[in-house]
Scaffold this motif. Structure first.
Motif, PDB file in Angstrom:
ATOM      1  N   PHE A 104       0.833  -1.187   0.000  1.00 25.52           N
ATOM      2  CA  PHE A 104       0.000   0.000   0.000  1.00 25.52           C
ATOM      3  C   PHE A 104       0.876   1.248   0.000  1.00 25.52           C
ATOM      4  O   PHE A 104       2.064   1.192   0.313  1.00 25.52           O
ATOM      5  N   ASP A 105       0.238   2.364  -0.320  1.00 24.06           N
ATOM      6  CA  ASP A 105       0.919   3.646  -0.194  1.00 24.06           C
ATOM      7  C   ASP A 105       1.190   3.941   1.270  1.00 24.06           C
ATOM      8  O   ASP A 105       0.641   3.307   2.173  1.00 24.06           O
ATOM      9  N   LYS A 106       2.024   4.935   1.508  1.00 23.98           N
ATOM     10  CA  LYS A 106       2.453   5.245   2.871  1.00 23.98           C
ATOM     11  C   LYS A 106       1.270   5.562   3.779  1.00 23.98           C
ATOM     12  O   LYS A 106       1.202   5.091   4.921  1.00 23.98           O
ATOM     13  N   GLU A 107       0.319   6.353   3.282  1.00 27.46           N
ATOM     14  CA  GLU A 107      -0.812   6.746   4.124  1.00 27.46           C
ATOM     15  C   GLU A 107      -1.692   5.557   4.470  1.00 27.46           C
ATOM     16  O   GLU A 107      -2.179   5.432   5.610  1.00 27.46           O
ATOM     17  N   PHE A 108      -1.923   4.661   3.515  1.00 26.50           N
ATOM     18  CA  PHE A 108      -2.711   3.466   3.805  1.00 26.50           C
ATOM     19  C   PHE A 108      -1.959   2.520   4.738  1.00 26.50           C
ATOM     20  O   PHE A 108      -2.580   1.848   5.572  1.00 26.50           O
ATOM     21  N   GLN A 109      -0.651   2.453   4.615  1.00 26.32           N
ATOM     22  CA  GLN A 109       0.135   1.622   5.511  1.00 26.32           C
ATOM     23  C   GLN A 109       0.076   2.168   6.942  1.00 26.32           C
ATOM     24  O   GLN A 109      -0.063   1.398   7.906  1.00 26.32           O
ATOM     25  N   GLU A 110       0.168   3.490   7.088  1.00 26.13           N
ATOM     26  CA  GLU A 110       0.063   4.090   8.412  1.00 26.13           C
ATOM     27  C   GLU A 110      -1.344   3.902   8.986  1.00 26.13           C
ATOM     28  O   GLU A 110      -1.495   3.681  10.199  1.00 26.13           O
ATOM     29  N   LEU A 111      -2.361   3.977   8.134  1.00 28.07           N
ATOM     30  CA  LEU A 111      -3.732   3.762   8.586  1.00 28.07           C
ATOM     31  C   LEU A 111      -3.918   2.328   9.072  1.00 28.07           C
ATOM     32  O   LEU A 111      -4.581   2.083  10.095  1.00 28.07           O
ATOM     33  N   TYR A 112      -3.327   1.389   8.372  1.00 26.25           N
ATOM     34  CA  TYR A 112      -3.414  -0.016   8.792  1.00 26.25           C
ATOM     35  C   TYR A 112      -2.729  -0.224  10.140  1.00 26.25           C
ATOM     36  O   TYR A 112      -3.276  -0.895  11.026  1.00 26.25           O
TER      37      TYR A 112
END
Length: 305
Positions: A104-112
């Protein structure tokens, strides 16, 4: 019964029993294979657990194949162990490919990492959730409105990734929405899947904001296919609504220095003198949990009850 008994007896007693046992132990390769099997079966679940299991089991079967080829000199034992090694190797490559494809992109990875991973959500399930929003993060510039009171339809569910959103009604401030909170959870919860509605509050970006948005119909289709995801969002939305209600409750003051507590609606407790007073308009007493709380805080209506 007699035929079955004779079958089992022939299966058990047809082979001669061991009269003498080997005095010397098997070679180190055999024991290494056994240790790898024991450690390999202690693996966990998920992608990385599968990688752990298949890698150690594959090495164990490879050692067993070497042992069968060099020490036992048995073609059948070697063949079966080598076949099992090949299967584990193929499975390891397949799982590795899946892990690489679930990125995933960075923002989706941080959200996960912040929201879904602590709840034990696997990457495969999270990937379905991300694909439902087209793996897109929307930008909302400062002082731009996400929703306008009485105008914007409730057709999506959004989660704030960064920035801060100000919630107002008739120009009066209610509360803020911070990162990792839903923008429209009260509105989403107030409607059934077949109903339509419009926002009764205005949501304005106080800073440059980024949020993830799931279209209403598309998200309900995902819920219908995966009940687990439906229960997951139900928990997340319920928790988010509770946080918003408590945020409003901290600002509410009901006459003569007493504050109305949403947890204990039949009791009061004294609040600090500097607590600001919030008196939303009467006409907001509708279906949304956000609207119900603001309506309940009006002093005049509360005294009439």
């Amino acid at each position: 019964m007699g035929e079955n008994a004779s079958f089992w007896e022939s299966l058990i007693y047809a082979h001669p029993t061991c009269t003498t046992w080997k005095q010397e132990a098997e070679g180190s390769i055999y024991h290494l294979a056994s240790i790898l099997f024991v450690v390999g079966f202690m693996g966990g679940s998920g992608f990385f657990g599968l990688l752990y299991v298949f890698s150690l089991l594959g090495l164990g079967f490879l050692c067993s194949s070497v042992w069968a080829w060099l020490d036992v000199c048995a073609a059948d034992i070697f063949s079966w162990n080598f076949i099992l090694f090949a299967i584990c190797f193929v499975q390891f490559i397949y799982v590795t490919y899946q892990v690489r494809s679930v990125s995933f992109d960075k923002e989706f990875q941080e959200l996960y990492s912040a929201v879904f991973q602590p709840l034990g959500i696997s990457l495969t399930v999270y990937r379905k959730i991300v694909l439902c929003c087209d793996a897109e993060v929307v930008t909302l510039e400062k002082e731009h409105c996400y929703a306008m009171q009485g105008k914007t339809p409730i057709d999506k569910l959004s989660l704030l990734v960064s920035g801060r959103i100000r919630v107002t009604v008739d120009g009066e401030f209610l509360h803020y929405i911070f990162p990792l909170q839903f923008l429209d959870s009260p509105e989403w919860d107030s409607l059934r899947p077949t109903e339509e509605g419009i926002f009764q509050v205005t949501l304005t970006a106080e800073t440059d904001c980024r949020y993830v948005a799931w279209r209403r119909k598309k998200l309900y289709l995902l819920f219908a296919k995966h009940r687990f995801i439906s229960r997951l969002f139900s928990i997340l939305i319920g928790s988010d609504i509770a946080e918003k209600l408590y945020a409003l409750n901290d600002r509410v003051q009901v006459g003569k220095g007493f504050r109305y507590d949403i947890r204990l609606p039949n009791f009061y407790h004294v609040s600090l003198p500097e607590t600001p007073t919030v008196q939303p308009s009467q006409h907001l007493q509708r279906n949304s949990p956000r609207q119900k709380l603001t309506g309940a805080t009006n002093c005049d209506s509360f005294r009439k009850q």
